[in-house]
Design a protein around this motif. Sequence first.
Motif, PDB file in Angstrom:
ATOM      1  N   LYS A  13      -6.681  -4.060  -6.054  1.00  0.00           N
ATOM      2  CA  LYS A  13      -5.617  -4.884  -5.433  1.00  0.00           C
ATOM      3  C   LYS A  13      -6.080  -6.013  -4.263  1.00  0.00           C
ATOM      4  O   LYS A  13      -5.331  -6.672  -3.864  1.00  0.00           O
ATOM      5  CB  LYS A  13      -4.721  -3.659  -4.539  1.00  0.00           C
ATOM      6  CG  LYS A  13      -4.032  -2.685  -5.474  1.00  0.00           C
ATOM      7  CD  LYS A  13      -3.149  -1.946  -4.655  1.00  0.00           C
ATOM      8  CE  LYS A  13      -2.341  -1.024  -5.257  1.00  0.00           C
ATOM      9  NZ  LYS A  13      -1.466  -0.084  -4.453  1.00  0.00           N
ATOM     10  N   LEU A  41       0.651  -1.071   0.044  1.00  0.00           N
ATOM     11  CA  LEU A  41       0.155   0.005   0.056  1.00  0.00           C
ATOM     12  C   LEU A  41       0.852   1.232  -0.182  1.00  0.00           C
ATOM     13  O   LEU A  41       1.920   1.210   0.508  1.00  0.00           O
ATOM     14  CB  LEU A  41      -1.030   0.035   1.251  1.00  0.00           C
ATOM     15  CG  LEU A  41      -1.933  -0.985   1.399  1.00  0.00           C
ATOM     16  CD1 LEU A  41      -2.835  -0.794   2.724  1.00  0.00           C
ATOM     17  CD2 LEU A  41      -2.896  -1.023   0.281  1.00  0.00           C
ATOM     18  N   THR A  42       0.640   2.314  -0.598  1.00  0.00           N
ATOM     19  CA  THR A  42       0.842   3.667  -0.673  1.00  0.00           C
ATOM     20  C   THR A  42       0.295   4.034   0.667  1.00  0.00           C
ATOM     21  O   THR A  42      -0.326   3.788   1.318  1.00  0.00           O
ATOM     22  CB  THR A  42       0.555   4.598  -1.706  1.00  0.00           C
ATOM     23  OG1 THR A  42      -0.984   4.789  -1.744  1.00  0.00           O
ATOM     24  CG2 THR A  42       0.704   3.895  -3.066  1.00  0.00           C
ATOM     25  N   ASN A  87      -8.896   1.667  -6.569  1.00  0.00           N
ATOM     26  CA  ASN A  87      -7.563   1.142  -6.510  1.00  0.00           C
ATOM     27  C   ASN A  87      -7.425   0.034  -5.551  1.00  0.00           C
ATOM     28  O   ASN A  87      -6.790  -1.095  -5.820  1.00  0.00           O
ATOM     29  CB  ASN A  87      -6.334   2.229  -6.418  1.00  0.00           C
ATOM     30  CG  ASN A  87      -6.253   2.818  -7.464  1.00  0.00           C
ATOM     31  OD1 ASN A  87      -6.749   2.659  -8.676  1.00  0.00           O
ATOM     32  ND2 ASN A  87      -5.613   4.209  -7.559  1.00  0.00           N
ATOM     33  N   LEU A  88      -7.792   0.158  -4.275  1.00  0.00           N
ATOM     34  CA  LEU A  88      -7.752  -0.873  -3.086  1.00  0.00           C
ATOM     35  C   LEU A  88      -8.427  -2.085  -3.383  1.00  0.00           C
ATOM     36  O   LEU A  88      -8.412  -3.037  -3.195  1.00  0.00           O
ATOM     37  CB  LEU A  88      -8.314  -0.167  -1.890  1.00  0.00           C
ATOM     38  CG  LEU A  88      -7.173   0.809  -1.335  1.00  0.00           C
ATOM     39  CD1 LEU A  88      -7.748   1.644  -0.273  1.00  0.00           C
ATOM     40  CD2 LEU A  88      -5.824   0.108  -0.739  1.00  0.00           C
ATOM     41  N   LYS A 137      -1.185   7.079   1.163  1.00  0.00           N
ATOM     42  CA  LYS A 137      -2.496   7.566   1.249  1.00  0.00           C
ATOM     43  C   LYS A 137      -3.371   6.465   1.163  1.00  0.00           C
ATOM     44  O   LYS A 137      -4.467   6.218   1.694  1.00  0.00           O
ATOM     45  CB  LYS A 137      -2.696   8.302  -0.244  1.00  0.00           C
ATOM     46  CG  LYS A 137      -3.713   9.290  -0.237  1.00  0.00           C
ATOM     47  CD  LYS A 137      -3.676  10.179   0.994  1.00  0.00           C
ATOM     48  CE  LYS A 137      -4.515  11.465   0.592  1.00  0.00           C
ATOM     49  NZ  LYS A 137      -4.560  12.442   1.730  1.00  0.00           N
ATOM     50  N   GLU A 138      -2.907   5.281   0.456  1.00  0.00           N
ATOM     51  CA  GLU A 138      -3.968   4.057   0.582  1.00  0.00           C
ATOM     52  C   GLU A 138      -4.031   3.649   2.012  1.00  0.00           C
ATOM     53  O   GLU A 138      -5.218   3.118   2.537  1.00  0.00           O
ATOM     54  CB  GLU A 138      -3.387   2.998  -0.148  1.00  0.00           C
ATOM     55  CG  GLU A 138      -3.624   3.271  -1.919  1.00  0.00           C
ATOM     56  CD  GLU A 138      -3.027   2.305  -2.618  1.00  0.00           C
ATOM     57  OE1 GLU A 138      -3.204   2.223  -4.076  1.00  0.00           O
ATOM     58  OE2 GLU A 138      -1.761   1.585  -2.363  1.00  0.00           O
ATOM     59  N   GLU A 139      -2.961   3.526   2.736  1.00  0.00           N
ATOM     60  CA  GLU A 139      -2.830   2.932   4.227  1.00  0.00           C
ATOM     61  C   GLU A 139      -3.819   3.994   4.936  1.00  0.00           C
ATOM     62  O   GLU A 139      -4.530   3.539   5.888  1.00  0.00           O
ATOM     63  CB  GLU A 139      -1.408   3.041   4.512  1.00  0.00           C
ATOM     64  CG  GLU A 139      -1.312   2.306   5.924  1.00  0.00           C
ATOM     65  CD  GLU A 139       0.053   2.127   6.474  1.00  0.00           C
ATOM     66  OE1 GLU A 139       0.169   1.993   7.761  1.00  0.00           O
ATOM     67  OE2 GLU A 139       0.975   2.205   5.638  1.00  0.00           O
ATOM     68  N   ILE A 153      -8.351   6.405  -5.035  1.00  0.00           N
ATOM     69  CA  ILE A 153      -7.792   5.715  -4.201  1.00  0.00           C
ATOM     70  C   ILE A 153      -8.628   4.248  -3.831  1.00  0.00           C
ATOM     71  O   ILE A 153      -8.316   3.224  -3.618  1.00  0.00           O
ATOM     72  CB  ILE A 153      -7.259   6.235  -2.886  1.00  0.00           C
ATOM     73  CG1 ILE A 153      -6.317   7.391  -3.237  1.00  0.00           C
ATOM     74  CG2 ILE A 153      -6.837   5.361  -1.855  1.00  0.00           C
ATOM     75  CD1 ILE A 153      -6.038   8.459  -2.207  1.00  0.00           C
TER      76      ILE A 153
END
Length: 64
Positions: free
Chosen positions: A49, A4-5, A45-46, A7-9, A42
């Motif tokens: 993933k 995770l980036t 995208n999550l 921001k994603e985290e 975001i």
Amino acid sequence: MEKLTNKEEEVMQALWKLGKAFVKELVATLPSDNHYNTISTIVRNLEEKGYVSYNAYGKTHQYY
């Protein structure tokens, strides 16, 4: 799974805190000024993933 980036985290932390949430609820929970479209991207995208799934209510999605 991909890493995770930052921001994603941050978004995942907010989603774990809420349990289930719509994007507008995530935007309201996050500490800094975030635009709806940015958080929506975001979260999608999550989902791609494999970290997030959703329930669809018409055109609206509730993520978990």
